[in-house]
Design an enzyme around this catalytic site. Structure first.
Site, PDB file in Angstrom:
ATOM      1  N   GLU A 441       0.810  -1.160  -0.019  1.00 29.47           N
ATOM      2  CA  GLU A 441      -0.205  -0.050  -0.132  1.00 29.47           C
ATOM      3  C   GLU A 441       0.904   1.163  -0.002  1.00 29.47           C
ATOM      4  O   GLU A 441       0.606   2.304   0.686  1.00 29.47           O
ATOM      5  CB  GLU A 441      -1.071  -0.050   1.134  1.00 29.47           C
ATOM      6  CG  GLU A 441      -1.951  -1.332   1.396  1.00 29.47           C
ATOM      7  CD  GLU A 441      -2.815  -1.169  -0.072  1.00 29.47           C
ATOM      8  OE1 GLU A 441      -2.903  -0.026  -0.614  1.00 29.47           O
ATOM      9  OE2 GLU A 441      -3.275  -2.140  -0.294  1.00 29.47           O
ATOM     10  N   GLY A 442       2.047   1.187  -0.596  1.00 28.13           N
ATOM     11  CA  GLY A 442       2.933   2.453  -0.794  1.00 28.13           C
ATOM     12  C   GLY A 442       3.926   1.891   0.525  1.00 28.13           C
ATOM     13  O   GLY A 442       3.506   2.135   1.515  1.00 28.13           O
TER      14      GLY A 442
END
Length: 593
Positions: A441-442
């Site tokens: 998610e980054g």
């Protein structure tokens, strides 16, 4: 491993004594008739039963069996399918959903605590329903009425699950490089062709259909991220009456063999001329996906905090039972061959680090969830301010909580000593499972750049101001003597953060590389300061009830005292390194590495 027990008392304390959630819900018309304290308590108590009795027992079996892959089919570990069915029958897949399509409409303050329980039980299992909830969120906000009626209702019912398909082999963080194509058809649908990797819950045996949200580009799309569109691509096509039709051109090519979260299927997904449907507007796919991503990033932060809670429960139970050595001041249990390791200062340091950081993370996560609810259901200036605070604090939630989560799982392992390295005790699994939270998610480095470069510097500090003003108002309103040991260091920390913020904004005008070299340190300085604010809020609420005689409030005050004395000072060395020029990093030529 200790049997997981949901910290319901701490959750209730944060909701009602610290954040006054019940009063907030009644002040927001969209929530006033949906949720009150009795409803929230009933939900959390029932969810605790599911987490403790159904999900937590899956932790070991999910790790040891993992998922299996055969001819495009994925089979989950023993017990997963039954637990998921129990979860569905309880209506939990609809908890945060839009009531117009069968959802319960609960606010993030409740669903966030619900997520924590699931993740403390078993992060791998939690990913199947939470990915579905995220996909449903994007569909509810951006999908057409037809898509919502056909797909959203079945996702809330738990009949179908969801996934998000972003990453490609050559395109991770830089989504503008994706190659998956969408070809328009005369009937208004699209033909989707491409390959995606690292797709959580892309294929499994828990539900009869999987609804994929896929990023792709039309043939004439602009280059880069501005040319990305979002499409709903079902695993199995759906007839007009909602019944399942023929399989779509969607297949799982393989699954990844990972360091942790073995019970979660991480898939390579192939889309071969698959039928898809546009979600939102053409070339506005990233905006649609980020509706989901912002919730998911907070959710990943909660994963880190949830693992830390499980680690703390394991470690403190072990420490109280493990006999080894004697206290420096003399034997505390002379009738025993040795004292428990609780007498040793370094063990107490480790346990208090975990306790203070985990309880602080829970309070800060709930605070951010509260702002998310106000931004979703509020109005006027309060709504706008909350929206800004959510944008500012989301990267902190994702990166800070997961960094602390790994720290706390490793610390718990250290409390166990040699036993922490042995599979039998389960502590090493928590370390492995938590490691991914800093990556997906980054990555946390990307989150730090998002905070400093895109949020703080790009806005010239204006996005930072609502947070600073709220903390200053709290400091001004709480000058009474009994709060000074918490309020005074909070005020000092905020002043230091303001000074660092101004320094980096100014320095970046002549040294743009400082945004990259200072970002990680800046995020952690901000994280400790924001946590100090929520610890001051907790200390104030606990002091108001300390005369009740309940040890919980004494523990809360003493843990707050520990945080301000031993953990908040961590920011000082981070400030010093963040202030340094980028030259010391960029003066070293690549060939000298």
């Amino acid at each position: 491993m200790a049997e997981y027990q949901v910290p319901l008392k701490d959750m209730s304390f944060i909701l009602y004594d610290v954040l006054k959630a019940d009063q907030l819900w009644q002040s927001l018309p969209a929530l006033a008739e949906t949720v009150d304290r009795d409803t929230a308590d009933a939900i959390l108590q029932e969810c605790a039963k599911i987490a403790e009795q159904e999900v937590a027992p899956l932790l070991r079996v999910g790790d040891e069996e993992g998922v299996s892959f055969d001819s495009g089919k994925v089979t989950t570990a023993t017990g997963y399918k039954e637990a998921f069915q129990t979860y569905v029958e309880g209506g939990w897949t609809a908890l945060g959903g839009d009531p117009a399509y069968g959802g319960m409409g609960m606010p993030k303050m409740i669903t966030g605590l619900h997520e924590e329980m699931l993740c403390s039980g078993d992060i791998s299992f939690s990913l199947y329903p939470t990915l579905t909830a995220g996909a449903a969120l994007s569909l509810a906000k951006h999908g057409s009425e037809e898509l919502k009626e056909k797909y959203l209702t079945r996702m809330y019912a738990g009949d179908w699950t969801g996934s998000m398909c972003l990453t490609e082999a050559h395109s991770g963080t830089d989504l503008g490089m994706i190659r998956t194509k969408a070809i328009p058809q005369e009937d208004g649908s699209y033909r989707i062709t491409g390959n995606k990797i690292f797709i959580t819950a892309g294929e499994h045996d828990l539900a009869e259909n999987i609804v994929h949200l896929v990023l792709a580009k039309l043939p004439d799309a602009p280059a880069g991220p501005r040319g990305i569109s979002l499409f709903l691509v079902p695993k199995i096509n759906v007839n007009d009456d909602g019944s399942l039709a023929e399989p779509n051109g969607v297949s799982c090519g393989s699954i990844e063999h990972k360091m942790g979260i073995h019970g979660s299927a991480t898939c390579v997904m192939n889309f071969d001329d698959a039928q898809g449907f546009l979600v939102g507007e053409i070339n506005k796919g990233l905006a649609c996906m980020f509706t989901m991503m912002n919730y998911e990033r907070i959710g990943v932060g909660i994963q880190g905090m949830a693992a830390a809670e499980r680690s703390y429960q394991n470690a403190v139970e072990y420490a109280k039972e493990r006999l080894q050595g004697r206290a420096l001041t003399g034997a505390k249990s002379p009738e025993q061959p040795a004292d428990s390791i609780m007498v040793h200062g370094d063990v107490r340091r480790m346990l208090l680090n975990m306790k203070a950081l985990t309880e602080g993370s829970r309070a800060l996560a709930s605070y951010i969830s509260m702002k998310l609810d106000i931004s979703a259901y509020g109005e006027g200036e309060t709504q706008k301010t909350s929206e800004s605070l959510v944008a500012l604090l989301t990267p902190i939630a994702k990166a800070f909580f997961t960094d602390l989560g790994l720290e706390s799982t490793v610390t718990g392992q250290q409390v166990f000593g040699g036993h922490g390295f042995i599979r039998e005790w389960g502590q090493e699994q928590l370390v492995r499972d938590t490691r991914i939270t800093q990556i997906y998610e980054g990555t946390n480095g990307v989150q730090a750049m998002d905070l400093l470069a895109r949020k703080v510097v790009a806005s010239k500090g204006t996005l930072f101001q609502p947070f600073a003003e709220e903390v200053k108002a709290f400091v001004a309103e709480n000058s009474q003597a009994e709060l000074q040991e918490f309020v005074a260091p909070l005020a000092e920390a905020l002043g230091d953060l303001e000074s660092l913020t101004a320094h980096l904004i100014e320095q970046s005008q002549n040294d743009v590389n400082i945004l990259g070299t200072a970002a990680n340190d800046y995020l952690h300085v901000f994280g400790y300061t924001a946590m100090a604010y929520t610890w001051a809020l907790q200390a104030k609420a606990a002091l108001a009830k300390v005369d009740s005689g309940d040890d919980f409030y004494q523990s809360k005050i003493k843990t707050a005292r520990y945080f301000f004395a031993r953990l908040l000072p961590r920011r000082l060395s981070l400030i010093e390194t963040a202030r340094q020029s980028s030259e010391v990093l960029f003066d070293i030529e690549d060939e000298l590495f």
